[in-house]
Write an enzyme that holds these catalytic residues in place. Structure first.
Site, short mmCIF file in Angstrom:
data_model
loop_
_atom_site.label_atom_id
_atom_site.label_comp_id
_atom_site.label_asym_id
_atom_site.label_seq_id
_atom_site.Cartn_x
_atom_site.Cartn_y
_atom_site.Cartn_z
N ASP A 150 -42.15 -58.10 -2.24
CA ASP A 150 -43.37 -57.45 -1.30
C ASP A 150 -43.24 -55.97 -1.54
OD1 ASP A 150 -45.12 -56.75 0.40
OD2 ASP A 150 -44.76 -58.37 1.86
C1 BGC Z 1 -47.72 -56.72 2.67
C2 BGC Z 1 -48.40 -57.56 1.35
C3 BGC Z 1 -49.38 -56.82 0.71
C4 BGC Z 1 -48.61 -55.37 0.14
C5 BGC Z 1 -49.44 -54.57 -0.81
C6 BGC Z 1 -47.23 -55.22 2.11
O1 BGC Z 1 -47.16 -54.61 3.26
O2 BGC Z 1 -46.71 -57.38 3.25
O3 BGC Z 1 -49.14 -58.66 1.94
O4 BGC Z 1 -49.66 -57.46 -0.35
O5 BGC Z 1 -48.30 -54.87 1.41
O6 BGC Z 1 -50.39 -53.85 0.07
#
Ligand code: BGC
Length: 739
Positions: A282
């Site tokens: 993530d």
């Molecule tokens: C989120 C993800 C997301 C990523 C990119 C993170 O904060 O948990 O779900 O895809 O950011 O934006």
């Protein structure tokens, strides 16, 4: 027969052509083979390993530096290819409910383009409320097409974490409290995305069920619960939908970050489930170089300057701390996806995003997701012959939900609000007047370091205006609920009450006009005790995408018969829900899932606690009767399927859809089970007076449990009750079988 034979030949010929192409690959320099391959590729290549031999050859030609360069972001939403070999970089995009606007390569600042608007699709809980796997597939195809048009390779969705707590900030992005509903929709969605030539990335693996402390919390959960409840949709995504990418979650499990969790990534995902694609962190969720590399992470994203998988990993390999085979395996996984997803050429002009066809898909999802919760004396649908003056009250009648709060949003090409939808559909047939009723506001609290605090006070001027309008109207629609500022990534809600003084507004309006309909535009469970008492009719209408306003107007006016079913329980009180009752939320450094597998309705049924609205609940403008439940046999072996049939009849006066739900209850089991568990469902459309025999297949293997002694699935013989009904609390017909 002839068609089948021709089709068979077609597949054999295409397969031979691909094999020839890749055998010939060895005679052609690596740089050229990639571009040759691309021109033949349609959709995604389903077998990720098909090009492994070629990929091994490419890897053997790469320097260590080139390999390491592929293992981390070279921008916030891209990772490097191999220029020398003509292999383009990989482009990622959020997210589950629409393609995110373009941001600068190395910052979260918008590029302020005029060409990056997209369709805003209903968010996860809305999709789940349709209980329609075909629609999940269609939605996936539309997302895939828009991602492709925008030149993206990997779509960061679907988000399939279980709704463990009613107040979870990302409940709107997630789907359900039930693993089966979650899994079935995820499989449809992923297949749709990938059939359009884009890799789906199922997230957040795993147990990211709260936003509070998500960056440090360690989840303690027993092995059986983890397998049966929390990993189920991920397993289906890998095994059934062949998902190409998996995103490791922010939190820890068993003391180890998900992004370096040997058991989760290497043992379960890659070894046991046979996942051949790539694992991405993530954003900003990587915490180490050696441990993450050895623990199964393939790509570090969201950390500018590649904190762990850049120079530091290079040094670790040179120092012999990470074997080169481990690096090669990561590169191989990335190249598998790269070869299977045709890149979009930079010079290709952008196609059309947000087409009318995609608007139509958004509309279909929205109109099937709306849940009718109450309808006293058939107040709905509204009869425009009798109703002349309509009051539309509440900020959510005009509030757009495509973006807001923290995290992914959509710069939508258009979004029909409920007020616009009603105007579109009613035209001059009745008078429509609007009063805002409440203001969605927050205040800064200086004592709490300027933290944003929710305003619970109603604005008295707006309240007065709303009461005045309600008094003079034939019917009132109050558009209440939450919004994207309030339901948001990175924070959970502090409670589940209606914010901004809306309960006061609903009570005051309903006192002067009992013909009050409350429409909730929100995406998670809410405390609806007061709203339910005051209103004559009530609907749940979610964060419902670009066409949400048209869909809710059609339901209110009876052009569409509501057919959505709740994908999670609405507790009567927050204290009734398991994590709150047991005091196991939010934890601090640790959160222990003491309720085990008793999540959502599994808890309420087993503990005999009455919720306000049960899982699977949703009424209709018509009625359905269930009769004649049959199974093909009464005794089954472990490798057999139970063939179940039931006759559903539309006994009312309108055409409508019903979601037939199949639950099981175990009699005399020696093992602990929830009172009942969803094992199948089917959405059926019936004309008034029509009846249909509905058939469902339940493989006996689906009745297994995770045995912590043998660390594997195991079947327990015994008597099982097959229960069919209209919600988890409304079982209409029951039959027992033996295993
Ligand atoms: C989120 C993800 C997301 C990523 C990119 C993170 O904060 O948990 O779900 O895809 O950011 O934006």
């Amino acid at each position: 027969m002839l068609r089948f034979t021709l089709l068979k030949h077609y597949y054999t010929v295409s397969k031979i052509a691909l094999i020839l192409l890749f055998s010939a690959a060895f005679l052609i320099p690596s740089g050229k083979i990639f571009s040759q391959y691309q021109s033949r590729q349609k959709g995604t290549q389903k077998d990720l390993t098909l090009f492994d031999t070629k990929i091994d050859h490419i890897i053997s030609e790469m320097s260590l530096e080139e390999k390491i360069a592929m293992l981390h972001g070279n921008g916030l939403f891209s990772s490097a290819g191999i220029k020398r070999l003509g292999i383009p970089e990989m482009k990622y995009t959020d997210g589950p409910f629409g393609i995110r606007e373009e941001m600068e390569k190395n910052s979260w600042n918008s590029m302020k383009l005029t060409t990056d608007s997209a369709t805003f699709f209903p968010t996860g809980s809305a999709l789940a409320a349709t209980w329609n796997t075909n629609l999940a597939y269609l939605l996936g195809t539309a997302l895939g097409e828009e991602a492709k048009t925008r030149g993206k390779d990997i779509l960061l969705g679907p988000a399939v974490n279980i709704t463990r707590i009613p107040t979870g900030g990302r409940t709107f992005e997630y789907m359900s409290e039930d693993p089966l509903l979650n899994a079935r929709l995820a499989v449809g969605y992923i297949k749709g995305v990938q059939d359009r030539g884009v890799a789906a990335c199922v997230k957040h693996f795993a147990l990211n069920n709260q936003e509070t402390n998500r960056g440090r919390v360690n989840v303690i959960v027993d092995e059986r619960t983890m397998r049966e409840i929390y990993l189920s949709a991920f397993e289906a995504a890998v095994k059934e939908a062949n998902v190409f990418a998996v995103m490791a979650a922010y939190n820890k499990i068993g003391g180890s970050w998900c992004s370096e969790n040997e058991n989760l990534l290497n043992q379960i995902l890659k070894k046991e489930w046979g996942f051949k694609g790539l694992v991405v962190s993530d954003w900003g969720g990587t915490h180490s170089s050696v441990k993450a590399a050895m623990g199964g992470l393939d790509v570090e994203m969201g950390t500018l300057r590649a904190a762990f998988f850049g120079q530091s990993l290079l040094d670790s390999v040179k120092a012999g701390l990470v074997p080169i085979e481990v690096i090669n395996d990561k590169v191989k996984r990335i190249l598998r996806v790269r070869f299977s997803v045709k890149p979009v050429s930079e010079s290709k002009p952008a196609g059309i995003v947000a087409t009318p066809e995609h608007g139509e898909i958004a509309y279909r999802v929205a109109s099937q997701s709306i849940v009718l919760l109450k309808n006293t004396d058939h107040l709905l649908p509204v009869d425009l012959i009798k109703v002349r003056k309509i009051a539309v009250i509440g900020d959510n009648a005009i509030h757009k939900m495509a973006s807001g709060g923290f995290g992914a949003g959509v710069k939508t090409r258009y979004e029909i609000t409920p007020l616009e939808g009603l105007k579109n559909k009613i035209g001059k047939k009745a008078s429509l007047k609007f009063a805002q009723g409440y203001k969605p506001s927050f205040s800064q609290n200086r004592q709490l370091g300027g933290r944003r605090m929710l305003n619970r006070q109603i604005d008295s001027t707006l309240l007065k205006e709303a009461i005045g309008l309600a008094r003079k109207s034939d019917i009132v629609f109050i558009f209440a609920g939450t919004n994207r500022e309030y339901e948001t990534e990175s924070t959970d809600r502090s409670d589940f009450k209606l914010p901004y003084g809306q309960d006061e507004l609903i009570s005051a309006v309903a006192t002067v006009n009992p013909r009050t309909v409350v429409v909730l535009v929100a995406a998670s469970p809410l405390d609806l005790n007061n709203a339910l008492n005051c209103s004559s009719a009530m609907l749940m209408s979610w964060f419902n995408g670009s066409e949400g306003g048209n869909a809710i107007a059609d339901v209110l006016l009876g052009n569409v018969n509501p057919s959505g079913k709740l994908p999670f329980t609405f507790p009567a009180s927050l204290a009734d829900s398991p994590a709150f009752y047991l005091g196991t939320f939010p934890g601090d450094n640790n959160v222990e899932y003491k309720e085990g597998s008793l999540v959502g309705y599994r808890w309420f049924d087993t503990k005999k606690v009455k919720p306000l609205f049960p899982f699977g609940f949703g009424i209709s403008y018509t009625e359905f009767s269930y009769n004649g439940l049959k199974t093909d046999k009464i005794k089954y072996n472990s490798d057999e399927n139970i063939q179940i049939s039931v006759v559903l009849e539309n006994t009312g006066k309108r055409k409508g859809d019903e979601v037939v739900q199949l639950y099981v209850h175990r009699l005399n089991s020696k093992i602990e089970w929830p009172d009942k568990e969803l094992k199948g469902f089917s959405r059926v459309s019936l004309n008034p007076g029509e009846s249909k025999k509905i058939t469902m297949t339940l493989p006996i293997s689906q009745l297994r449990y995770w045995d912590t002694k043998i660390h594997d699935w195991r079947l327990e013989g015994g008597t099982i009750q097959i229960m069919i009904g209209s919600s988890s609390s409304d079982i209409r017909v029951v039959k027992s079988i033996d295993i």
